[in-house]
Design an enzyme around this catalytic site. Structure first.
Site, PDB file in Angstrom:
ATOM      1  N   ARG A 124       0.863  -1.183   0.000  1.00 13.13           N
ATOM      2  CA  ARG A 124       0.000   0.000   0.000  1.00 13.13           C
ATOM      3  C   ARG A 124       0.898   1.231   0.000  1.00 13.13           C
ATOM      4  O   ARG A 124       1.491   1.560   1.019  1.00 13.13           O
ATOM      5  CB  ARG A 124      -0.822  -0.071   1.291  1.00 13.13           C
ATOM      6  N   HIS A 143      -3.390   4.337   4.948  1.00 17.66           N
ATOM      7  CA  HIS A 143      -4.481   3.346   4.993  1.00 17.66           C
ATOM      8  C   HIS A 143      -5.745   3.928   4.348  1.00 17.66           C
ATOM      9  O   HIS A 143      -6.349   3.340   3.451  1.00 17.66           O
ATOM     10  CB  HIS A 143      -4.751   2.910   6.430  1.00 17.66           C
ATOM     11  N   TYR A 199       3.844   5.499  11.675  1.00 16.95           N
ATOM     12  CA  TYR A 199       4.204   4.125  12.077  1.00 16.95           C
ATOM     13  C   TYR A 199       5.032   3.367  11.033  1.00 16.95           C
ATOM     14  O   TYR A 199       5.431   2.240  11.267  1.00 16.95           O
ATOM     15  CB  TYR A 199       2.928   3.319  12.409  1.00 16.95           C
TER      16      TYR A 199
HETATM   17  C1  LIG Z   1     -14.995  -6.041  11.225  1.00 18.76           C
HETATM   18  C2  LIG Z   1     -14.108  -4.864  11.197  1.00 18.76           C
HETATM   19  N1  LIG Z   1     -13.183  -4.681  12.157  1.00 18.76           N
HETATM   20  C3  LIG Z   1     -12.380  -3.599  12.115  1.00 18.76           C
HETATM   21  C4  LIG Z   1     -12.474  -2.679  11.122  1.00 18.76           C
HETATM   22  C5  LIG Z   1     -11.559  -1.475  11.067  1.00 18.76           C
HETATM   23  N2  LIG Z   1     -10.602  -1.660   9.989  1.00 18.76           N
HETATM   24  C6  LIG Z   1     -10.778  -1.055   8.810  1.00 18.76           C
HETATM   25  S1  LIG Z   1      -9.574  -1.476   7.726  1.00 18.76           S
HETATM   26  C7  LIG Z   1      -8.798  -2.456   8.829  1.00 18.76           C
HETATM   27  C8  LIG Z   1      -7.524  -3.178   8.461  1.00 18.76           C
HETATM   28  C9  LIG Z   1      -7.679  -4.085   7.313  1.00 18.76           C
HETATM   29  O1  LIG Z   1      -6.438  -4.562   6.914  1.00 18.76           O
HETATM   30  P1  LIG Z   1      -6.303  -5.509   5.671  1.00 18.76           P
HETATM   31  O2  LIG Z   1      -7.296  -6.592   5.742  1.00 18.76           O
HETATM   32  O3  LIG Z   1      -4.878  -5.917   5.590  1.00 18.76           O
HETATM   33  O4  LIG Z   1      -6.726  -4.580   4.431  1.00 18.76           O
HETATM   34  P2  LIG Z   1      -5.988  -3.281   3.864  1.00 18.76           P
HETATM   35  O5  LIG Z   1      -6.688  -2.108   4.456  1.00 18.76           O
HETATM   36  O6  LIG Z   1      -4.559  -3.357   4.240  1.00 18.76           O
HETATM   37  O7  LIG Z   1      -6.190  -3.328   2.392  1.00 18.76           O
HETATM   38  C10 LIG Z   1      -9.489  -2.457  10.043  1.00 18.76           C
HETATM   39  C11 LIG Z   1      -9.050  -3.208  11.230  1.00 18.76           C
HETATM   40  C12 LIG Z   1     -13.455  -2.907  10.127  1.00 18.76           C
HETATM   41  N3  LIG Z   1     -13.619  -2.075   9.102  1.00 18.76           N
HETATM   42  N4  LIG Z   1     -14.249  -3.991  10.182  1.00 18.76           N
END
Ligand SMILES: Cc1ncc(C[n+]2csc(CCOP(=O)(O)OP(=O)(O)O)c2C)c(N)n1
Ligand SMILES: [Mg+2]
Length: 369
Positions: free
Chosen positions: A259, A263, A272
């Site tokens: 990425r 985020h 971080y």
């Molecule tokens: C069920 C749930 N828990 C927590 C969140 C908050 N949250 C949004 S994105 C994220 C991280 C996701 O990481 P990843 O699966 O690696 O996807 P990326 O954003 O890196 O593409 C979190 C914890 C959420 N949206 N849904």
């Protein structure tokens, strides 16, 4: 009796186009034609521009949050291109714009979604995909169900679902993998391992060395691919989808990518993330790599690049106009898209603009009952 080995496994890693744009001709056989690579490069550049404009829309207060896709375009475009448009079903997360657009999602839909307009989630008839999923992991269960339906109906179609590395730490991932494999549903699980789940790096989020190996516990096949390599992503996905359609089982693909942005626009990754890591991955940018490859083959030059950039600008500018120019939603809209027949209580709410479902007695609110 000596102990016996009851299970052994290895995880393959596939790269076809290396970081310098050099192709492994043998592995590349029967993958993408020159014409297709040019098409996908143009698409990725357009999606990158879209991403930059979406970021600016948020910064200038014209859109809510936005999760940039920057750096992950090859993973999305290569896998999306491997799925058959109008037949295979895409069940995305939120960093797969390039795949969704390839399959016919109007580009303004994603902007509308992030502008808070529900019409962004309206998938046109014939476009086989679900709306983007923000609750992490939930979409994989839907994918397993859709794939199971394909199997029951004996349709020659498969499903590809997208998710991040962080999502594989969710129960939903494990339930979906278990269900899909037990049912032998034609489902491909495509993990975009971009190394981070917001501020949590992969190594402190899971103890397994790879995401791919999680497939083994469920009896699925797996492969790790260079996610910034269009050829590897396309080849692995096409093979997995073909296998799934033929009843050959579920595959988990782990696409190693990065990425390059924050985020979301609500984040500041500098807090971080080591800048050196980001710089190292910038050198592996899928757009730069694909361009190098095309240039080496005499298929691309500066003139084509400037024409493409001008075209991408024009395309995205029209998309922004469409998203911002849409008539304002009406109050009644929120009642329109969930029920085939609206229950009486909701009819009352729609007609009066008042609710009796949160503790208000209808008579107190002056409503007819
Ligand atoms: C069920 C749930 N828990 C927590 C969140 C908050 N949250 C949004 S994105 C994220 C991280 C996701 O990481 P990843 O699966 O690696 O996807 P990326 O954003 O890196 O593409 C979190 C914890 C959420 N949206 N849904
Ligand atoms: Mg991630």
């Amino acid at each position: 009796m000596p102990k016996q080995v009851v299970y052994e496994a290895k995880i393959e890693y596939l790269q076809i186009l290396d970081e310098n744009g050099k192709l492994d001709e043998e592995l590349a056989q029967d993958t993408l034609t020159d014409e297709q690579v040019v098409f996908l490069y143009e698409h990725m550049v357009t999606c990158r521009h879209y991403d930059e404009i979406a970021f600016k829309l948020q910064r200038s207060g014209r859109m809510g949050t936005y999760p940039q896709n920057k750096g992950q375009e090859a993973a999305a475009a290569g896998s999306g291109f491997a799925a058959r448009k109008g037949q295979d079903f895409l069940v995305p997360c939120y960093r797969e714009n390039a795949a969704l657009f390839l399959h016919g999602l109007p580009m303004q839909n994603i902007l509308l979604h992030w502008m808070g307009d529900e019409r962004g989630n309206l998938i046109p008839e014939g476009v086989r995909q679900t709306p983007i999923a923000i609750p992490i992991g939930t979409q994989m269960l839907h994918a397993a169900g859709i794939a199971w339906a394909y199997k029951i109906r004996k349709e020659d179609k498969a499903v590809i679902t997208y998710f991040g590395d962080g999502a594989t730490s969710e129960g939903d991932f494990h339930e979906a993998m278990n269900f899909a494999t037990v049912m032998n549903a034609p489902c491909v699980f495509f993990c975009q391992n971009n190394q981070w789940a917001i501020s949590v790096p992969r190594e402190i989020q899971m103890a397994s060395e790879t995401v791919a190996q999680k497939a083994l516990a469920y009896g699925a096949q797996c492969i790790q691919v260079d996610g910034n390599d269009l050829f590897a992503v396309y080849k692995a996905t096409r093979e997995a989808l073909e296998r799934a359609r033929g009843g050959g089982g579920v595959t988990l693909i782990e696409a190693m990518t990065y990425r390059l942005g924050d985020h979301t626009t609500a984040d500041d990754a500098r807090r971080y993330r080591d800048e050196k890591e980001v710089e190292a991955w910038k050198a592996r940018d899928p757009l730069i790599r694909t361009r190098k490859y095309l240039e080496a083959r005499g298929l691309w030059d500066d003139d084509k690049q400037s024409k493409l950039e001008a075209k991408a600008k024009a395309v995205v500018s029209e998309v922004v106009k469409a998203a911002e120019g849409i008539e304002a939603p009406t109050f009644e809209d929120i009642f329109d898209h969930t029920f085939a027949e609206l229950p009486d209580e909701l009819v009352r709410q729609r007609d009066t603009g008042r609710t009796s479902s949160i503790g208000q007695h209808p008579e107190q609110a002056g409503l007819r009952v």
